[in-house]
Design a protein around this motif. Structure first.
Motif, PDB file in Angstrom:
ATOM      1  N   ILE A  27      -1.877 -10.710   2.307  1.00 41.52           N
ATOM      2  CA  ILE A  27      -1.532 -10.242   0.959  1.00 41.52           C
ATOM      3  C   ILE A  27      -0.847  -8.878   0.991  1.00 41.52           C
ATOM      4  CG2 ILE A  27      -2.442  -9.665  -1.333  1.00 41.52           C
ATOM      5  CD1 ILE A  27      -2.588 -12.683  -0.571  1.00 41.52           C
ATOM      6  N   ASN A  28      -1.419  -7.929   1.731  1.00 43.85           N
ATOM      7  CA  ASN A  28      -0.806  -6.597   1.768  1.00 43.85           C
ATOM      8  C   ASN A  28       0.579  -6.624   2.406  1.00 43.85           C
ATOM      9  OD1 ASN A  28      -2.863  -5.380   0.398  1.00 43.85           O
ATOM     10  ND2 ASN A  28      -3.909  -4.638   2.219  1.00 43.85           N
ATOM     11  N   ARG A  29       0.802  -7.515   3.371  1.00 45.03           N
ATOM     12  CA  ARG A  29       2.136  -7.627   3.968  1.00 45.03           C
ATOM     13  C   ARG A  29       3.121  -8.205   2.954  1.00 45.03           C
ATOM     14  NH1 ARG A  29      -0.998  -5.281   6.334  1.00 45.03           N
ATOM     15  NH2 ARG A  29       0.121  -3.779   5.088  1.00 45.03           N
ATOM     16  N   ILE A  30       2.645  -9.153   2.132  1.00 45.56           N
ATOM     17  CA  ILE A  30       3.499  -9.690   1.069  1.00 45.56           C
ATOM     18  C   ILE A  30       3.853  -8.590   0.082  1.00 45.56           C
ATOM     19  CG2 ILE A  30       3.540 -11.251  -0.925  1.00 45.56           C
ATOM     20  CD1 ILE A  30       1.835 -13.197   0.806  1.00 45.56           C
ATOM     21  N   PHE A  31       2.850  -7.815  -0.342  1.00 45.55           N
ATOM     22  CA  PHE A  31       3.109  -6.717  -1.271  1.00 45.55           C
ATOM     23  C   PHE A  31       4.104  -5.722  -0.698  1.00 45.55           C
ATOM     24  CE2 PHE A  31      -1.312  -7.145  -3.433  1.00 45.55           C
ATOM     25  CZ  PHE A  31      -0.843  -8.167  -4.229  1.00 45.55           C
ATOM     26  N   ASP A  32       3.983  -5.431   0.601  1.00 48.63           N
ATOM     27  CA  ASP A  32       4.900  -4.482   1.237  1.00 48.63           C
ATOM     28  C   ASP A  32       6.344  -4.976   1.220  1.00 48.63           C
ATOM     29  OD1 ASP A  32       2.788  -2.777   1.764  1.00 48.63           O
ATOM     30  OD2 ASP A  32       2.590  -3.392   3.872  1.00 48.63           O
ATOM     31  N   ALA A  33       6.548  -6.283   1.200  1.00 49.54           N
ATOM     32  CA  ALA A  33       7.892  -6.846   1.255  1.00 49.54           C
ATOM     33  C   ALA A  33       8.527  -7.029  -0.127  1.00 49.54           C
ATOM     34  CB  ALA A  33       7.851  -8.197   1.976  1.00 49.54           C
ATOM     35  N   GLY A  39       5.287  -4.217  -5.339  1.00 50.76           N
ATOM     36  CA  GLY A  39       4.166  -4.185  -4.406  1.00 50.76           C
ATOM     37  C   GLY A  39       3.036  -3.299  -4.888  1.00 50.76           C
ATOM     38  N   GLN A  40       3.395  -2.138  -5.392  1.00 49.09           N
ATOM     39  CA  GLN A  40       2.375  -1.222  -5.898  1.00 49.09           C
ATOM     40  C   GLN A  40       1.683  -1.801  -7.122  1.00 49.09           C
ATOM     41  OE1 GLN A  40       2.848   1.489  -8.814  1.00 49.09           O
ATOM     42  NE2 GLN A  40       0.638   1.272  -8.592  1.00 49.09           N
ATOM     43  N   GLY A  46      -4.465  -6.518  -7.847  1.00 48.98           N
ATOM     44  CA  GLY A  46      -5.443  -7.021  -6.881  1.00 48.98           C
ATOM     45  C   GLY A  46      -6.690  -6.156  -6.828  1.00 48.98           C
ATOM     46  N   GLY A  47      -6.496  -4.846  -6.920  1.00 49.75           N
ATOM     47  CA  GLY A  47      -7.623  -3.923  -6.931  1.00 49.75           C
ATOM     48  C   GLY A  47      -8.526  -4.127  -8.128  1.00 49.75           C
ATOM     49  N   ARG A  48      -7.911  -4.403  -9.272  1.00 49.97           N
ATOM     50  CA  ARG A  48      -8.719  -4.664 -10.479  1.00 49.97           C
ATOM     51  C   ARG A  48      -9.452  -5.995 -10.357  1.00 49.97           C
ATOM     52  NH1 ARG A  48      -4.015  -2.562 -12.651  1.00 49.97           N
ATOM     53  NH2 ARG A  48      -3.201  -4.631 -13.165  1.00 49.97           N
ATOM     54  N   MET A  49      -8.751  -7.024  -9.915  1.00 50.08           N
ATOM     55  CA  MET A  49      -9.337  -8.360  -9.836  1.00 50.08           C
ATOM     56  C   MET A  49     -10.439  -8.425  -8.782  1.00 50.08           C
ATOM     57  SD  MET A  49      -7.440 -11.977  -9.156  1.00 50.08           S
ATOM     58  CE  MET A  49      -7.460 -11.839  -7.379  1.00 50.08           C
TER      59      MET A  49
END
Length: 148
Positions: A27-33, A39-40, A46-49
């Protein structure tokens, strides 16, 4: 009944470990791309969920392991179960002291209000998350070993 407890605990902990592993390595690699601020924004969502779900999952898993350890104290593998519980407890303490404070800040960030050092805070969270994932994988391995 004890067998059902072992299976349920192993499945619940295993799925939790899988989710945390996926966050770290997929997931974090997807967000980075993702382009621009996507991504942010995805990390904040994601942090809330996951921030709402994971405390219940972690504590519930820990309770199940404690029940397994107490109920199976005379079975082979009891020490492995206690070790798994200790590692899961370590992951909870790590989460509370190191990861949750960063997550509580980052889940409110938008491109308009994020701090200047948001990327550094995100990288710090990721480093601690990798350590937490390693601890969780070790705890899960001990649980599985306790089954044999």
């Amino acid at each position: 009944m004890f067998d059902a407890l072992q299976v349920a605990t192993t499945v619940i902990v295993g799925v939790m470990v899988g989710v945390e592993f996926s966050v770290a390595f997929v997931i974090n690699r997807i967000f980075d791309a993702l382009p621009e601020d996507s991504g942010q924004l995805g990390r904040a969502h994601g942090g809330r969920m996951l921030g709402a779900v994971m405390p219940v999952w972690y504590i519930g898993s820990l309770v199940l392991i404690v029940v397994w350890a107490v109920a199976g104290r005379h079975h082979e593998g009891a020490g492995l179960t206690v070790g798994a519980g200790a590692l899961l407890l370590l992951s909870v303490v790590m989460s509370l002291l190191l990861l949750v404070p960063i997550n509580n800040r980052s889940k409110t960030w938008t491109p308009e209000n994020r701090p200047v050092d948001w990327k550094e805070q995100t990288k710090r969270w990721e480093r601690w998350h990798y350590v937490r994932v390693a601890v969780l994988v070790a705890a899960f391995a001990l649980l599985v070993a306790a089954l044999t």
